[in-house]
Write a protein that holds these residues in place. Structure first.
Motif, PDB file in Angstrom:
ATOM      1  N   ASP A 209       0.822  -1.211   0.000  1.00 44.23           N
ATOM      2  CA  ASP A 209       0.000   0.000   0.000  1.00 44.23           C
ATOM      3  C   ASP A 209       0.858   1.265   0.000  1.00 44.23           C
ATOM      4  N   LEU A 210       1.947   1.253   0.770  1.00 41.71           N
ATOM      5  CA  LEU A 210       2.808   2.428   0.815  1.00 41.71           C
ATOM      6  C   LEU A 210       3.502   2.665  -0.519  1.00 41.71           C
ATOM      7  N   ILE A 211       3.956   1.596  -1.149  1.00 38.63           N
ATOM      8  CA  ILE A 211       4.596   1.748  -2.459  1.00 38.63           C
ATOM      9  C   ILE A 211       3.578   2.253  -3.483  1.00 38.63           C
ATOM     10  N   ALA A 212       2.356   1.744  -3.404  1.00 44.82           N
ATOM     11  CA  ALA A 212       1.304   2.223  -4.309  1.00 44.82           C
ATOM     12  C   ALA A 212       1.064   3.711  -4.109  1.00 44.82           C
ATOM     13  N   GLN A 213       1.125   4.187  -2.869  1.00 45.45           N
ATOM     14  CA  GLN A 213       0.951   5.611  -2.610  1.00 45.45           C
ATOM     15  C   GLN A 213       2.074   6.418  -3.226  1.00 45.45           C
ATOM     16  N   VAL A 214       3.313   5.933  -3.084  1.00 45.05           N
ATOM     17  CA  VAL A 214       4.452   6.630  -3.670  1.00 45.05           C
ATOM     18  C   VAL A 214       4.285   6.750  -5.181  1.00 45.05           C
ATOM     19  N   LEU A 215       3.813   5.683  -5.807  1.00 43.84           N
ATOM     20  CA  LEU A 215       3.677   5.646  -7.261  1.00 43.84           C
ATOM     21  C   LEU A 215       2.339   6.218  -7.733  1.00 43.84           C
ATOM     22  N   ASP A 216       1.491   6.645  -6.785  1.00 41.70           N
ATOM     23  CA  ASP A 216       0.191   7.241  -7.109  1.00 41.70           C
ATOM     24  C   ASP A 216      -0.689   6.265  -7.883  1.00 41.70           C
ATOM     25  N   LEU A 217      -0.819   5.059  -7.333  1.00 38.42           N
ATOM     26  CA  LEU A 217      -1.616   4.009  -7.953  1.00 38.42           C
ATOM     27  C   LEU A 217      -2.817   3.686  -7.086  1.00 38.42           C
ATOM     28  N   ASP A 218      -3.930   3.348  -7.718  1.00 40.21           N
ATOM     29  CA  ASP A 218      -5.098   2.883  -6.975  1.00 40.21           C
ATOM     30  C   ASP A 218      -4.903   1.451  -6.490  1.00 40.21           C
ATOM     31  N   ASN A 219      -4.310   0.623  -7.341  1.00 41.27           N
ATOM     32  CA  ASN A 219      -4.133  -0.793  -7.006  1.00 41.27           C
ATOM     33  C   ASN A 219      -2.794  -1.290  -7.530  1.00 41.27           C
ATOM     34  N   MET A 220      -2.155  -2.119  -6.722  1.00 39.53           N
ATOM     35  CA  MET A 220      -0.882  -2.712  -7.108  1.00 39.53           C
ATOM     36  C   MET A 220      -0.952  -4.203  -6.804  1.00 39.53           C
ATOM     37  N   TYR A 221      -0.601  -5.022  -7.778  1.00 43.01           N
ATOM     38  CA  TYR A 221      -0.706  -6.469  -7.639  1.00 43.01           C
ATOM     39  C   TYR A 221       0.670  -7.106  -7.805  1.00 43.01           C
ATOM     40  N   ILE A 222       0.972  -8.058  -6.923  1.00 46.21           N
ATOM     41  CA  ILE A 222       2.265  -8.742  -6.935  1.00 46.21           C
ATOM     42  C   ILE A 222       2.056 -10.185  -7.376  1.00 46.21           C
ATOM     43  N   GLY A 223       2.863 -10.624  -8.327  1.00 46.87           N
ATOM     44  CA  GLY A 223       2.772 -11.999  -8.817  1.00 46.87           C
ATOM     45  C   GLY A 223       3.426 -12.977  -7.864  1.00 46.87           C
ATOM     46  N   ASP A 224       2.673 -13.445  -6.873  1.00 46.49           N
ATOM     47  CA  ASP A 224       3.208 -14.348  -5.843  1.00 46.49           C
ATOM     48  C   ASP A 224       3.088 -15.824  -6.208  1.00 46.49           C
ATOM     49  N   ALA A 225       2.100 -16.178  -7.019  1.00 48.54           N
ATOM     50  CA  ALA A 225       1.800 -17.592  -7.258  1.00 48.54           C
ATOM     51  C   ALA A 225       2.934 -18.261  -8.044  1.00 48.54           C
ATOM     52  N   ILE A 226       3.199 -19.522  -7.701  1.00 44.53           N
ATOM     53  CA  ILE A 226       4.251 -20.294  -8.356  1.00 44.53           C
ATOM     54  C   ILE A 226       3.659 -21.547  -8.990  1.00 44.53           C
ATOM     55  N   TYR A 227       4.435 -22.175  -9.875  1.00 41.85           N
ATOM     56  CA  TYR A 227       3.998 -23.421 -10.515  1.00 41.85           C
ATOM     57  C   TYR A 227       5.214 -24.241 -10.905  1.00 41.85           C
ATOM     58  N   ASN A 228       4.971 -25.515 -11.168  1.00 44.41           N
ATOM     59  CA  ASN A 228       6.017 -26.446 -11.580  1.00 44.41           C
ATOM     60  C   ASN A 228       5.840 -26.742 -13.071  1.00 44.41           C
ATOM     61  N   SER A 229       6.820 -26.365 -13.876  1.00 45.94           N
ATOM     62  CA  SER A 229       6.725 -26.557 -15.326  1.00 45.94           C
ATOM     63  C   SER A 229       7.272 -27.898 -15.795  1.00 45.94           C
ATOM     64  N   ALA A 230       7.782 -28.711 -14.884  1.00 43.88           N
ATOM     65  CA  ALA A 230       8.364 -30.003 -15.267  1.00 43.88           C
ATOM     66  C   ALA A 230       7.274 -31.047 -15.506  1.00 43.88           C
ATOM     67  N   GLU A 231       7.549 -31.955 -16.406  1.00 46.06           N
ATOM     68  CA  GLU A 231       6.645 -33.076 -16.634  1.00 46.06           C
ATOM     69  C   GLU A 231       6.681 -34.016 -15.427  1.00 46.06           C
TER      70      GLU A 231
END
Length: 320
Positions: A209-231
């Protein structure tokens, strides 16, 4: 050796109050939050598009007495969406269910497994379509900056982001949404200029939220989700669903608007009866020939770019 031994007096068995289950919290998935959601009754359809150039062209003129006013018009076109259906299932055998120890709950575990698979799929699709310029499914934005250097000895990220915001503002409106990979977020959290702006008024660790305020953004989303690409059977290859070295700035209203543009929309087909707030339908039905119950999930959506000029992508950012 003294008898009885430890092995004689205790037989190892699974604990009933703990199990190692790699199910990610649902709030780690962000793909359904970035663009406004549009529930649609038909799997595919069209939507109207006004011509931006016609609407922003100034053609009003002085009018002499007794003459006609200046006049013009605007072009109107359509574009299409197609909400593809994605599905996945896990069978729970009768013998497995009957023979499972606590704390295993085969039906609940299978439901979590199926749901996570679908949510990871949607997250990866978002990353590939909108934040990975080297992927075949990438759609392209108004500006793609592949030379940003936000390493400790590089450029000031705030200056680069301001340029990006001004670029989008020059064609419509200041961007109000940012989507960034995990490494980009870590870099911004530790950026000296951002810390300097808040170290006296907001002591402690910088939050989203603080970084969003610095950047003057309404919403900021972080790509937290992970996945396994191996067969299956190969060594695990764990990656982030959203590219960790990318950042997308975009203008997107919080809800669909008839008279406002958006960088994108998520069209969700609501013809899947019983779909929940994630636009996911979960079913459980009998597979008698397999002596099993099938737990199946479906989701139908099209994440559609609807305004390429309303997005600015930083891709392959140098962070170290």
């Amino acid at each position: 050796m003294p008898n009885p031994t430890r092995e004689n007096v205790h037989v190892n068995r699974p604990l009933t109050n703990v199990a190692m289950n790699y199910i990610q919290e649902q709030d780690r998935y962000i793909a359904d939050e970035i663009f406004p959601y549009v529930g649609v009754q038909n799997k595919s359809d069209d939507y109207f598009k006004f011509d931006k150039g016609d609407l922003l062209r100034v053609e009003a003129k002085k009018r002499a007495d007794g003459t006609e006013s200046a006049g013009s018009g605007y072009r109107l076109a359509t574009d299409a969406f197609n909400a593809d259906v994605y599905a996945f299932h896990k069978d729970v055998g009768d013998q497995v269910r009957a023979n499972s120890d606590n704390p295993l709950e085969p039906d609940r575990n299978a439901t979590q497994f199926v749901l996570q698979n679908l949510l990871m799929k949607r997250e990866i699709l978002f990353g590939n379509q909108f934040m990975n310029s080297t992927h075949a499914d990438y759609v392209g934005w108004g500006v793609e900056n592949t030379s940003a250097d936000w390493s400790p000895d590089g450029d000031n990220p705030i200056d680069d982001i301001q340029i990006a915001m001004d670029t989008i503002k020059s064609v419509w409106e200041r961007p109000n949404v940012a989507v960034m990979g995990q490494e980009v977020y870590s870099t911004l959290r530790n950026n000296a200029d951002i810390i300097e702006r808040y170290k006296y008024t907001q002591p402690g660790v910088l939050t989203e939220d603080l970084i969003a305020q610095v950047l003057d953004l309404d919403n900021m989303y972080i790509g937290d989700a992970i996945y396994n690409s191996a067969e299956e059977g190969a060594a695990d290859s764990i990656s982030y669903c959203i590219p960790e070295d990318a950042m997308l700035l975009a203008y997107a209203p919080r809800a669909p608007q008839v008279d406002l543009p958006s960088a994108g929309y998520t069209f969700g087909w609501e013809g899947l009866e019983g779909a929940d707030g994630l636009n996911v339908r979960m079913k459980q039905f009998r597979m008698e020939e397999r002596a099993s119950d099938r737990i199946e999930g479906e989701m139908a959506f099209d994440m559609k770019q609807t305004g390429s000029a309303l997005g600015y992508l930083f891709d392959n950012i140098t962070l170290a």
